[in-house]
Each structure stands twice: as C-alpha cells, then as structure tokens.
Design a protein around this motif. Sequence first.
Motif, PDB file in Angstrom:
ATOM      1  N   SER A 288     107.874  24.126  98.324  1.00 37.81           N
ATOM      2  CA  SER A 288     106.674  24.677  98.957  1.00 37.81           C
ATOM      3  C   SER A 288     106.785  24.710 100.478  1.00 37.81           C
ATOM      4  O   SER A 288     106.253  25.631 101.125  1.00 37.81           O
ATOM      5  CB  SER A 288     105.441  23.868  98.540  1.00 37.81           C
ATOM      6  OG  SER A 288     105.572  22.504  98.932  1.00 37.81           O
TER       7      SER A 288
ATOM      8  N   THR B  71     108.345  34.142 103.237  1.00 38.67           N
ATOM      9  CA  THR B  71     107.225  35.068 103.072  1.00 38.67           C
ATOM     10  C   THR B  71     106.747  35.598 104.420  1.00 38.67           C
ATOM     11  O   THR B  71     105.575  35.936 104.576  1.00 38.67           O
ATOM     12  CB  THR B  71     106.069  34.390 102.313  1.00 38.67           C
ATOM     13  OG1 THR B  71     105.726  33.167 102.967  1.00 38.67           O
ATOM     14  CG2 THR B  71     106.454  34.104 100.866  1.00 38.67           C
TER      15      THR B  71
ATOM     16  N   SER C 107     105.738  20.673  91.073  1.00 38.53           N
ATOM     17  CA  SER C 107     105.621  19.449  91.871  1.00 38.53           C
ATOM     18  C   SER C 107     106.137  18.215  91.151  1.00 38.53           C
ATOM     19  O   SER C 107     106.355  17.173  91.781  1.00 38.53           O
ATOM     20  CB  SER C 107     104.153  19.233  92.265  1.00 38.53           C
ATOM     21  OG  SER C 107     103.331  19.122  91.108  1.00 38.53           O
TER      22      SER C 107
ATOM     23  N   HIS D 232     107.653  44.879  94.308  1.00 39.99           N
ATOM     24  CA  HIS D 232     108.553  44.357  95.324  1.00 39.99           C
ATOM     25  C   HIS D 232     108.490  45.147  96.630  1.00 39.99           C
ATOM     26  O   HIS D 232     109.348  44.997  97.487  1.00 39.99           O
ATOM     27  CB  HIS D 232     109.992  44.365  94.801  1.00 39.99           C
ATOM     28  CG  HIS D 232     110.182  43.632  93.522  1.00 39.99           C
ATOM     29  ND1 HIS D 232     109.654  42.385  93.296  1.00 39.99           N
ATOM     30  CD2 HIS D 232     110.850  43.982  92.395  1.00 39.99           C
ATOM     31  CE1 HIS D 232     109.995  41.994  92.064  1.00 39.99           C
ATOM     32  NE2 HIS D 232     110.708  42.934  91.510  1.00 39.99           N
TER      33      HIS D 232
ATOM     34  N   LEU E  25     108.514  27.929 101.729  1.00 39.85           N
ATOM     35  CA  LEU E  25     107.910  29.232 101.479  1.00 39.85           C
ATOM     36  C   LEU E  25     107.526  29.999 102.745  1.00 39.85           C
ATOM     37  O   LEU E  25     107.654  31.233 102.768  1.00 39.85           O
ATOM     38  CB  LEU E  25     106.690  29.081 100.563  1.00 39.85           C
ATOM     39  CG  LEU E  25     106.987  28.623  99.131  1.00 39.85           C
ATOM     40  CD1 LEU E  25     105.696  28.606  98.319  1.00 39.85           C
ATOM     41  CD2 LEU E  25     108.034  29.494  98.463  1.00 39.85           C
TER      42      LEU E  25
ATOM     43  N   PRO F 277     112.566  35.815  88.844  1.00 38.85           N
ATOM     44  CA  PRO F 277     111.745  35.048  89.776  1.00 38.85           C
ATOM     45  C   PRO F 277     112.610  34.145  90.657  1.00 38.85           C
ATOM     46  O   PRO F 277     113.725  33.775  90.283  1.00 38.85           O
ATOM     47  CB  PRO F 277     110.858  34.211  88.853  1.00 38.85           C
ATOM     48  CG  PRO F 277     111.677  34.030  87.608  1.00 38.85           C
ATOM     49  CD  PRO F 277     112.460  35.314  87.465  1.00 38.85           C
TER      50      PRO F 277
ATOM     51  N   ASN G 129     105.571  38.415  96.403  1.00 36.30           N
ATOM     52  CA  ASN G 129     105.199  37.618  95.222  1.00 36.30           C
ATOM     53  C   ASN G 129     106.368  37.347  94.293  1.00 36.30           C
ATOM     54  O   ASN G 129     106.171  36.883  93.171  1.00 36.30           O
ATOM     55  CB  ASN G 129     104.067  38.308  94.455  1.00 36.30           C
ATOM     56  CG  ASN G 129     104.436  39.707  93.977  1.00 36.30           C
ATOM     57  OD1 ASN G 129     105.579  40.137  94.109  1.00 36.30           O
ATOM     58  ND2 ASN G 129     103.468  40.426  93.434  1.00 36.30           N
ATOM     59  N   SER G 130     107.584  37.612  94.759  1.00 39.02           N
ATOM     60  CA  SER G 130     108.764  37.302  93.945  1.00 39.02           C
ATOM     61  C   SER G 130     109.181  35.839  94.056  1.00 39.02           C
ATOM     62  O   SER G 130     110.013  35.371  93.280  1.00 39.02           O
ATOM     63  CB  SER G 130     109.947  38.188  94.351  1.00 39.02           C
ATOM     64  OG  SER G 130     109.710  39.526  94.001  1.00 39.02           O
ATOM     65  N   VAL G 131     108.637  35.112  95.035  1.00 38.98           N
ATOM     66  CA  VAL G 131     108.998  33.716  95.218  1.00 38.98           C
ATOM     67  C   VAL G 131     107.785  32.835  94.964  1.00 38.98           C
ATOM     68  O   VAL G 131     106.646  33.207  95.282  1.00 38.98           O
ATOM     69  CB  VAL G 131     109.558  33.463  96.638  1.00 38.98           C
ATOM     70  CG1 VAL G 131     108.511  33.729  97.714  1.00 38.98           C
ATOM     71  CG2 VAL G 131     110.132  32.067  96.769  1.00 38.98           C
ATOM     72  N   GLU G 132     108.019  31.676  94.369  1.00 38.65           N
ATOM     73  CA  GLU G 132     106.959  30.711  94.136  1.00 38.65           C
ATOM     74  C   GLU G 132     107.493  29.299  94.308  1.00 38.65           C
ATOM     75  O   GLU G 132     108.706  29.068  94.308  1.00 38.65           O
ATOM     76  CB  GLU G 132     106.337  30.881  92.752  1.00 38.65           C
ATOM     77  CG  GLU G 132     107.306  30.780  91.594  1.00 38.65           C
ATOM     78  CD  GLU G 132     106.630  31.105  90.261  1.00 38.65           C
ATOM     79  OE1 GLU G 132     105.821  30.274  89.798  1.00 38.65           O
ATOM     80  OE2 GLU G 132     106.905  32.180  89.702  1.00 38.65           O
ATOM     81  N   ALA G 133     106.570  28.364  94.455  1.00 38.88           N
ATOM     82  CA  ALA G 133     106.953  26.969  94.679  1.00 38.88           C
ATOM     83  C   ALA G 133     107.491  26.345  93.401  1.00 38.88           C
ATOM     84  O   ALA G 133     107.001  26.615  92.290  1.00 38.88           O
ATOM     85  CB  ALA G 133     105.757  26.175  95.187  1.00 38.88           C
TER      86      ALA G 133
ATOM     87  N   TYR H 186     112.544  30.534  93.021  1.00 37.26           N
ATOM     88  CA  TYR H 186     111.830  29.273  93.228  1.00 37.26           C
ATOM     89  C   TYR H 186     112.414  28.539  94.427  1.00 37.26           C
ATOM     90  O   TYR H 186     113.635  28.498  94.614  1.00 37.26           O
ATOM     91  CB  TYR H 186     111.938  28.378  91.984  1.00 37.26           C
ATOM     92  CG  TYR H 186     111.266  28.946  90.764  1.00 37.26           C
ATOM     93  CD1 TYR H 186     109.920  28.690  90.500  1.00 37.26           C
ATOM     94  CD2 TYR H 186     111.977  29.743  89.865  1.00 37.26           C
ATOM     95  CE1 TYR H 186     109.301  29.217  89.374  1.00 37.26           C
ATOM     96  CE2 TYR H 186     111.366  30.272  88.737  1.00 37.26           C
ATOM     97  CZ  TYR H 186     110.032  29.998  88.500  1.00 37.26           C
ATOM     98  OH  TYR H 186     109.430  30.524  87.384  1.00 37.26           O
TER      99      TYR H 186
END
Length: 281
Positions: free
Chosen positions: A111, A118, A158, A2, A114, A106, A151-155, A108
């Motif tokens: 997309s 970031t 779908s 982090h 983001l 994590p 890298n703690s957040v992701e999409a 979310y």
Amino acid sequence: MHEKMNYGSDFKYIPATSIWSGDGVDVLPDLYQHTIQIVNIVLYGEPHKREFILIDAGMPKSAKEIISIAEERFGSNSRPKALILTHGHFDHVGAIIDLIEHWGMPVYAHSLELPYLTDIKNYPKPDPSVNGGLLAKVSSIYPNEAINLGNSVEALPSDGSIPFMDGFRWIHTPGHTPGHISLFREEDRALIVGDAFVTVKQESLYKVLLQKKEISGPPRYFTTDWKAAWDSVKKLEALKPSVAITGHGLPMKGEELTRNLHKLATEFEQIALPNHSKFLN
C-alpha cells in the motif's frame, strides 16, 4: 479499463547491460530467475502448466523479451495470474504497462508503494554523489517519476498473503523504498529479495557487467532510508533463508548465503552505507 495508464515523462530505454542479460537459471523447480540487462525478474510456477506468477517487470522496453521467455517456459499463449511488485523503481516496472495491455493480469504492491504507481508521488531523484562506481555517477539519468497503472494495481492483502502464491508471504522490507517487500516461503525457506539486498555491487559498471557475485546492500543511489534498510536486512537474515533471488546479481544459496547475509547484517555500515549521500541522516 486501462486508458489512464502511462509511464512518467522521463521514461526511456537505459543502455546498460551485463553478460547475463537474456539468460536465466532454474533456482528451484518452480522459481526461475531471468536477467533483463541489469535487473532480474522471477517467474513462479511449474513449467508447461500455462499459468504462472510474474515478480517484477524488468527494464524499459523489455516487454517482448518477457513475453517470449514466459511463453517458452509455460507454453504459447500462457498468461500470468498476477504480477507482484517488490517495488516501483523504473528497472522493476519498465515493461509493466505493455504487459498489462498484453496479458490483462492484476498487479499487486504494498500500500505504501501505490502513490508511486498511480501518478500521485514521484520517487526522490537518485543521488549520483554516492560512491561505488560509474552506474552511481550516471544515476541522474535514471527515471524517477511516478507511473500510472490506474485501477490495474491494488494493495497486497494486509495479512501477508500473496494472491495465487500459496505458501509464500510478503514481508515489508522498507529502506530502498517506503513500500518495498520481499517474498518468503517457510516450507523451503526460499526468499525473493527484491532490492532489500543484492548480490552484485550495483553502483559499479565493471562488477555489474561481469555479474561479480558479492553481497551488498540496496543500490545506494536510490536508497532513501538507511536505518530502515539495515533493519530490513536484519529481518531477512533472521529468517535463515536457504536460497535468495535478488533484484540484481546471481542467486545465492546454502552456506554461502548464510555466511554472507550474516556478515551484511552485522557489518552493514562498512559494506552497504555510502561515504556520503543526500539521504544519509
């Protein structure tokens, strides 16, 4: 893992509050709304089961309060399986880095949201010229710079599914932000709205302070695409929700919600649109 996380350089405590700050309400047995100053977070999960999902992350400097109410509800040392963001405005990510560092869960988001999470793209600066009240007039002080969650957040998936929230699906409800989402459960038609619409005139300090219940469009000073915002309200109204938890204001349910949401969808121009805004076409 982090070390790259940081808030924007304009991140700061905002001294705005309401009479509901620090209070919560059991909207459904597994959905709890808690008010942090002028914004709501949602805790999803059965009390005392020690695992839950957090939706949105409150105002700046609110991490201790969020951790405290989560542990009170789910047990000491309980932790969320995930944090789901409806969008990334400062009042919905205000404690997020502190919470990631404490819980390690994590995050979310859509997309399209983001880049703002970031450190790639800043939100447009808020528009204090919109009508509606003092909170709109002072909106130039609200943080708008991107944060960096690394890298703690992701999409979000779908296919519309939401990790660890079986039965719920996410719905793209842009307008307030490009990647804004709402969450819907078909079984009981429960809706977690974010800021696609709210139940208090968020521009008015007086109405926010007293939490005067009144359906409204998304907060005017930060909404950048009004056509998309109206389309999103129509999309949510078509779901015929039985209860709605909004990002600002008190929950609304039953006939009161049905009547008011239909009115907002059909009279959006009169109820929601500002008289003037740099974001109006």
